[in-house]
Design a protein around this motif. Structure first.
Motif, PDB file in Angstrom:
ATOM      1  N   UNK A   2       0.754  -1.266   0.020  1.00  0.00           N
ATOM      2  CA  UNK A   2      -0.148  -0.221   0.089  1.00  0.00           C
ATOM      3  C   UNK A   2       0.706   1.208   0.192  1.00  0.00           C
ATOM      4  N   UNK A   3       0.273   2.225  -0.475  1.00  0.00           N
ATOM      5  CA  UNK A   3       0.837   3.483  -0.396  1.00  0.00           C
ATOM      6  C   UNK A   3       1.019   4.164   1.238  1.00  0.00           C
ATOM      7  N   UNK A   4       2.225   4.491   1.349  1.00  0.00           N
ATOM      8  CA  UNK A   4       2.380   5.179   2.773  1.00  0.00           C
ATOM      9  C   UNK A   4       3.503   6.113   2.870  1.00  0.00           C
ATOM     10  N   UNK A   5       4.026   6.290   4.083  1.00  0.00           N
ATOM     11  CA  UNK A   5       5.161   7.173   4.286  1.00  0.00           C
ATOM     12  C   UNK A   5       6.609   6.787   4.550  1.00  0.00           C
ATOM     13  N   UNK A   6       7.345   7.116   4.130  1.00  0.00           N
ATOM     14  CA  UNK A   6       8.861   6.531   4.300  1.00  0.00           C
ATOM     15  C   UNK A   6       9.664   7.599   5.085  1.00  0.00           C
ATOM     16  N   UNK A   7      10.372   6.847   5.966  1.00  0.00           N
ATOM     17  CA  UNK A   7      11.230   7.860   7.075  1.00  0.00           C
ATOM     18  C   UNK A   7      12.651   7.132   6.766  1.00  0.00           C
ATOM     19  N   UNK A   8      13.725   7.897   6.417  1.00  0.00           N
ATOM     20  CA  UNK A   8      15.082   7.574   6.520  1.00  0.00           C
ATOM     21  C   UNK A   8      15.893   8.385   7.478  1.00  0.00           C
ATOM     22  N   UNK A   9      16.532   7.497   8.206  1.00  0.00           N
ATOM     23  CA  UNK A   9      17.559   8.221   8.982  1.00  0.00           C
ATOM     24  C   UNK A   9      19.122   7.807   8.727  1.00  0.00           C
ATOM     25  N   UNK A  10      19.809   9.103   8.283  1.00  0.00           N
ATOM     26  CA  UNK A  10      21.103   9.342   7.648  1.00  0.00           C
ATOM     27  C   UNK A  10      21.927   9.199   8.856  1.00  0.00           C
ATOM     28  N   UNK A  11      22.613   8.248   9.358  1.00  0.00           N
ATOM     29  CA  UNK A  11      23.621   7.933  10.386  1.00  0.00           C
ATOM     30  C   UNK A  11      25.069   7.998   9.689  1.00  0.00           C
ATOM     31  N   UNK A  15      21.996   3.445   7.168  1.00  0.00           N
ATOM     32  CA  UNK A  15      20.632   4.123   6.901  1.00  0.00           C
ATOM     33  C   UNK A  15      19.570   3.307   7.427  1.00  0.00           C
ATOM     34  N   UNK A  16      18.764   3.773   8.196  1.00  0.00           N
ATOM     35  CA  UNK A  16      17.868   3.232   8.681  1.00  0.00           C
ATOM     36  C   UNK A  16      16.366   3.605   7.894  1.00  0.00           C
ATOM     37  N   UNK A  67      13.144  12.836   6.240  1.00  0.00           N
ATOM     38  CA  UNK A  67      14.669  12.633   6.321  1.00  0.00           C
ATOM     39  C   UNK A  67      15.067  13.067   7.769  1.00  0.00           C
ATOM     40  N   UNK A  68      15.671  12.141   8.394  1.00  0.00           N
ATOM     41  CA  UNK A  68      16.378  12.772   9.750  1.00  0.00           C
ATOM     42  C   UNK A  68      17.694  12.519   9.801  1.00  0.00           C
ATOM     43  N   UNK A  69      18.608  13.481  10.472  1.00  0.00           N
ATOM     44  CA  UNK A  69      19.892  13.386  10.051  1.00  0.00           C
ATOM     45  C   UNK A  69      20.554  13.186  11.525  1.00  0.00           C
ATOM     46  N   UNK A  70      21.236  12.208  11.801  1.00  0.00           N
ATOM     47  CA  UNK A  70      21.906  11.690  13.128  1.00  0.00           C
ATOM     48  C   UNK A  70      23.410  11.667  12.813  1.00  0.00           C
ATOM     49  N   UNK A  71      23.945  12.540  12.774  1.00  0.00           N
ATOM     50  CA  UNK A  71      25.542  12.601  12.557  1.00  0.00           C
ATOM     51  C   UNK A  71      26.207  13.395  13.324  1.00  0.00           C
ATOM     52  N   UNK A 293      14.221   7.497  15.687  1.00  0.00           N
ATOM     53  CA  UNK A 293      14.853   8.703  15.164  1.00  0.00           C
ATOM     54  C   UNK A 293      14.104   8.885  13.829  1.00  0.00           C
ATOM     55  N   UNK A 294      14.045   7.854  13.003  1.00  0.00           N
ATOM     56  CA  UNK A 294      13.474   7.778  11.737  1.00  0.00           C
ATOM     57  C   UNK A 294      12.194   7.987  11.674  1.00  0.00           C
ATOM     58  N   UNK A 295      11.299   7.884  12.919  1.00  0.00           N
ATOM     59  CA  UNK A 295       9.933   7.801  12.980  1.00  0.00           C
ATOM     60  C   UNK A 295       9.411   9.255  13.399  1.00  0.00           C
ATOM     61  N   UNK A 296      10.399   9.990  13.926  1.00  0.00           N
ATOM     62  CA  UNK A 296       9.939  11.229  14.465  1.00  0.00           C
ATOM     63  C   UNK A 296       9.113  12.262  13.454  1.00  0.00           C
ATOM     64  N   UNK A 297       9.992  12.554  12.347  1.00  0.00           N
ATOM     65  CA  UNK A 297       9.205  13.565  11.399  1.00  0.00           C
ATOM     66  C   UNK A 297       7.913  12.859  10.955  1.00  0.00           C
ATOM     67  N   UNK A 298       7.785  11.708  10.702  1.00  0.00           N
ATOM     68  CA  UNK A 298       6.786  10.839   9.971  1.00  0.00           C
ATOM     69  C   UNK A 298       5.629  10.973  11.129  1.00  0.00           C
TER      70      UNK A 298
END
Length: 499
Positions: A2-11, A15-16, A67-71, A293-298
């Motif tokens: 199904x269509x949905x929301x994709x969260x990406x965490x950049x470490x 990549x989570x 997109x979440x940045x964790x660096x 962390x990846x879920x936060x903005x979503x």
């Protein structure tokens, strides 16, 4: 899928990703995982390729990406400053960031929020990102060709997706363990009471090189947070920390949690999926606290809540600069083409102007010559127009007279006749002339009659025609004649007026 929301965490090296879809029971986490990737932003394409691989491998249909940045090369910092207005803060904050060695003599983007500390000072929580790094991240994520406008700097907004049912006055903390650094964030309700950054992360602690003295490293690391907690209790004796949420990779969570609970003497709880409101985790998902962390903005998009730090701040500002530069380049190219085209057109325009100028002179000469040859014709035309004008004026006036009844004129005169004056004669000619005869004992009545004629609705130009005096039984009687014109008659040689 199904269509949905994709969260990406950049470490730093990982990549989570999380994928949430709307199902019957609510929003469900249906995909989650992590992949190792060489994120060398000097070699573009690595992040774009990784995102596309996740989408294709997991068979996702994302309608939006977060997109979440964790660096470690992103600065999250708190600083106490004298209380000042927004305009003053906007000038002071960039200067303070430039004092940090990493951002000295380097372009950066920043955001900040002020919290009241006491009557004299505010606690300023700020975040800064190197402009070159931010440009690389945006270009890389944008290259995946997915709707994208949200950038979260972990863990700025993470506290707001945790449960709040324990009371707004409850003081809690979050310990977020990233790969190369850690953040200990203390908050009460919507307000941050402190944030501390440790340069030690899970990679240093769990490195195989340090396996023999791992317990010692963990103790030193936890000792940093003990000092933070003691400092907090001194500054805020009325609001001690009652709960610590641990967010780390599941492989080290239990070990860290046990040590923290013992050393800090505070209840420490590993973040579970059930602790995140409005989220259901599929039974097929092997939950890892690091997914938070990846879920936060979503989660902000799902719940419609407003984050403390706007998710589109860096994206919107950078994109605005990008589009301004793009428009500037396009404008320069357009002007260059326009100027080049105008240069070519200018030659032909000048040539046409010379030709048209010569033609204009020639035509003017011909017109003047024809005017001289045909002068007598123009004179005859003007004479004809003058005669025609007079005839039309006369015809119009005759029509005006014909429309005016002599009885109408007589009735008007009788109405306006002074009471002491008697009418003995009346004559109305088609030419518009009116002759009035009468008698009166008082000569002033004649003057009043003339004045009333000038004020009449249909007559004008009243004047004496004659005045005779005679006696009747020793009384003087004035016999008079008055001439007037029907209104609408023009001055001599001008024809009648037209209504």
């Amino acid at each position: 899928m199904e269509k949905g929301y994709l969260g990406i965490e950049i470490g730093e090296k990982l990549i989570r990703f999380v994928y949430v879809t709307k199902q019957k029971g609510g929003y469900t986490l249906t995909r989650a995982g992590q992949i190792e990737v060489n994120l060398n932003f000097n070699s573009p394409g690595a992040l774009t390729h990784a995102i596309r691989n996740v989408v294709e491998k997991e068979e996702l249909l994302p309608k939006r990406i977060f997109t979440t940045i964790s660096r470690k090369d992103v600065l999250i910092h708190q600083q106490f400053m004298p209380r000042m207005n927004a305009a003053e803060l906007s000038e002071v904050v960039p200067d303070e960031i430039e004092k940090i060695p990493f951002f000295y003599n380097q372009a950066f983007e920043y955001s900040y929020t002020a919290f009241v500390h006491n009557k004299e000072k505010d606690r300023i929580l700020l975040v800064a990102v190197a402009q070159e790094f931010l440009r690389s991240v945006i270009d890389e994520v944008d290259g995946a060709k997915l709707p994208f406008r949200d950038i979260e700097i972990a863990p700025l907004n993470l506290k707001d997706i945790l449960p709040k049912q324990r009371g707004a006055n409850r003081c809690e903390a979050i310990l977020v363990v990233q790969e190369l650094c850690s953040y200990f964030c203390i908050y009460k309700g919507d307000t941050y009471l402190g944030i501390y950054r440790s340069p030690v992360g899970s990679e240093q602690i769990m490195s195989t090189v340090n396996v023999n003295n791992q317990d010692h490293m963990i103790s030193n690391w936890v000792g940093e947070f003990e000092r933070v907690v003691k400092s907090h209790n001194v500054d805020h004796p009325q609001t001690p920390i009652e709960q610590v949420w641990l967010i780390a990779d599941k492989s080290v969570c239990f070990q860290f949690s046990t040590k923290l609970s013992k050393s800090l003497d505070i209840n420490t709880e590993i973040l579970n999926s059930t602790n995140i409101p409005n989220l259901i985790v599929s039974e097929t998902i092997d939950w890892n606290p690091k997914y938070a962390a990846a879920l936060t903005p979503l989660m902000f998009a799902i719940t419609g809540k407003k984050p403390l730090f706007a998710l589109d701040h860096f994206f919107a500002k950078f994109q605005a600069q990008k589009y301004v530069m793009l428009m500037l380049i396009k404008s320069i190219i357009f002007l260059a083409v326009l100027i080049s085209g105008l240069g070519g057109m200018n030659y032909f325009v000048k040539k046409d102007l010379v030709f048209l100028s010569g033609e204009t002179v020639r035509l003017n000469t011909e017109i003047q010559l024809l005017n001289r040859k045909n002068k007598h014709l123009f004179d005859e035309k003007n004479a004809y127009l003058d005669v025609r004008k007079k005839l039309l004026a006369q015809a119009g006036y005759v029509q005006e007279i014909n429309r005016t009844s002599w009885t109408h004129v007589l009735a008007s005169i009788a109405t306006e006749l002074p009471a002491e004056l008697s009418l003995t004669g009346f004559k109305f000619a088609e030419s518009g002339d009116v002759q009035i005869k009468g008698e009166t004992f008082d000569i002033t009545n004649i003057a009043e009659m003339i004045r009333k004629i000038d004020q009449s609705s249909i007559l004008e130009g009243g004047k004496f025609e004659f005045l005779k005096e005679k006696k009747l039984e020793e009384a003087k009687i004035f016999d008079f004649g008055i001439q007037a014109n029907l209104k609408g008659k023009k001055e001599e040689n001008n024809g009648p007026k037209k209504n």
